[in-house]
Write an enzyme that holds these catalytic residues in place. Structure first.
Site, PDB file in Angstrom:
ATOM      1  N   TYR A  31      -3.221   7.445  17.578  1.00  0.00           N
ATOM      2  CA  TYR A  31      -3.410   7.713  16.313  1.00  0.00           C
ATOM      3  C   TYR A  31      -3.394   9.448  16.254  1.00  0.00           C
ATOM      4  O   TYR A  31      -3.882  10.005  17.197  1.00  0.00           O
ATOM      5  CB  TYR A  31      -4.757   7.606  15.535  1.00  0.00           C
TER       6      TYR A  31
ATOM      7  N   LYS B 206      -9.804   1.584   6.365  1.00  0.00           N
ATOM      8  CA  LYS B 206      -8.476   0.474   6.336  1.00  0.00           C
ATOM      9  C   LYS B 206      -8.827  -0.884   6.321  1.00  0.00           C
ATOM     10  O   LYS B 206      -9.461  -0.823   5.284  1.00  0.00           O
ATOM     11  CB  LYS B 206      -7.586   0.736   7.845  1.00  0.00           C
TER      12      LYS B 206
END
Ligand SMILES: *Cc1c(COP(=O)(O)O)cnc(C)c1O
Length: 393
Positions: free
Chosen positions: A113, A210
């Site tokens: 990420y 998420k």
């Protein structure tokens, strides 16, 4: 009523994280929206602060609503405990701050990420942390990269947006042999589809933003620990560095968690159908999805993951221009970054999230001009497919 000893996953998710309210019998976990907790006496205050007695003191140190969320997710990941954080990045930084220091080395997945990699390269490096970001789908390369001072191996599997996998068990064995701890960012999978602690990893990181919250309305993070000892190393760093989660935020994530299994399996079902549609479509040159036999690590996906998830990347024949056009023509899929919500999101890395990365570097990490990332949601699969079909046309 006692729950049977081996309840199914829907039962476990439904009942994970219910904080009993003995005073009023509230079925939903109450929000303990308080910064501090009253002691009954000076003696009790002294016992709590010295750690002689369990109990809450101040919400940065712990809060009943937040603690309920921590135990719920820890249970689903098979951990010994967890620490909730203000964001996914606060969770990543908690790990870095606890286990890295001057003269130490970290090995991470190259496609980590963006922020997780950037902060090592630009900030932790200023404090003398050495690093290598490599293709962790290649265990031999990992073995060669480990050094005597490697303190942490940080994996993301599947990696974003290429959906390459790292063999968690194999990488963990190599890291442990070299004396390093292993952390895995499990955000793309949720505890339903992959549980890295079962393969020997020491810590699991989640952006709760998420799949776990799943409603595109909260930022949050968590670290789940394999054993108490590692957890207790991180706890004081968490308390004193200040990245704690707010009780209201924890309550919202608990609320989202209740429907996690319904959402994750439904989105995965949709993703399988969409990946198959894209794979047979002439306007698409490649589809990256661990549930397709064409995925180079299909076998590993079968053994390590309980399902392929709902993240798909695909490459358009028409390159950059085709990617941008597609973004402007979809209507069921929403043009936005992020993932793991109830709705389908689409984005074009080359013109959006990775536009600042030099083209050569982008290409070498597999992000071609025509690559599109689709975070599949819970709409009807036929509608998402029809939308992509009209937009591709
Ligand atoms: C979103 C995300 C993060 C960062 O989480 P935030 O909640 O946005 O701070 C870390 N890792 C992965 C894989 C992510 O998708």
């Amino acid at each position: 009523m006692e729950m049977k000893s081996n309840p199914g996953i829907h039962t476990r998710v439904t009942h994970a994280g219910t904080c009993p309210d003995s005073e009023h019998g509230s079925v939903a976990t109450p929000i303990y929206q308080t910064s501090t907790f009253k002691f009954q006496s000076a003696e009790e205050g002294a016992r709590r602060i010295s750690g002689e007695e369990n109990g809450f003191i101040y919400s940065r140190l712990g809060n009943p609503t937040t603690a309920t969320l921590e135990s719920a997710i820890s249970e689903l990941e098979g951990g010994a405990g967890a620490l909730a954080t203000a964001s996914g990045m606060a969770a990543v930084n908690l790990i870095y701050l606890t286990f890295l220091g001057s003269g130490m080395h970290i090995v991470g997945t190259d496609a980590l990420y963006g922020s997780s990699r950037r902060i090592i390269e630009l900030d932790y490096s200023r404090f003398g942390v050495d690093y290598d970001f490599i293709d962790t789908s290649d265990p031999e390369l990992l073995e060669k990269t480990l050094k005597p001072n490697t303190a942490l191996v940080y994996l993301e599997s599947p990696a974003n947006p290429t959906l390459k996998l790292a063999d968690i068990r194999h990488c963990t064995e190599l890291a442990h042999r070299a004396g390093a701890l292993v952390a895995v960012d499990n955000t793309f999978m949720s505890p339903l589809l992959q549980r890295p602690l079962e393969f020997g990893a020491d810590m699991v990181i989640h952006s709760l933003t998420k799949y776990i919250n799943g409603h595109t309305d909260v930022i949050g993070g968590m670290v789940i620990f394999r054993d108490e000892q590692i957890l207790e190393q991180a706890r004081p760093v968490h308390v004193h560095s200040g990245g704690c989660m707010d009780p209201h935020q924890a309550w919202l994530v608990l609320r989202g968690l209740k429907t996690m299994a319904l959402r994750v399996y439904k989105a995965q079902d949709n993703a399988r159908q969409i990946a198959e549609f894209l794979e047979t479509d002439g306007r698409v040159s490649r589809v990256f999805y661990p549930g397709l036999k064409s995925h180079p690590q299909y076998e590993l996906a079968q053994s390590q993951m309980e399902g392929p998830g709902s993240m798909i990347s695909f490459e358009l024949n028409g390159g950059l221009e085709a990617g941008q056009k597609l973004m402007d023509r979809v209507s069921v899929a929403t043009l936005a970054v992020s993932l793991g919500g109830y709705e389908t999101l689409i984005q074009h890395p080359a013109s959006m999230t990775h536009a600042a990365v030099p083209r050569e570097e982008r290409l070498s990490s597999g992000i071609t001009d025509g690559l599109v990332r689709l975070a599949v949601g819970c709409e009807d699969a036929e509608d998402i497919i029809a939308d992509l079909d009209q937009a591709l046309r």
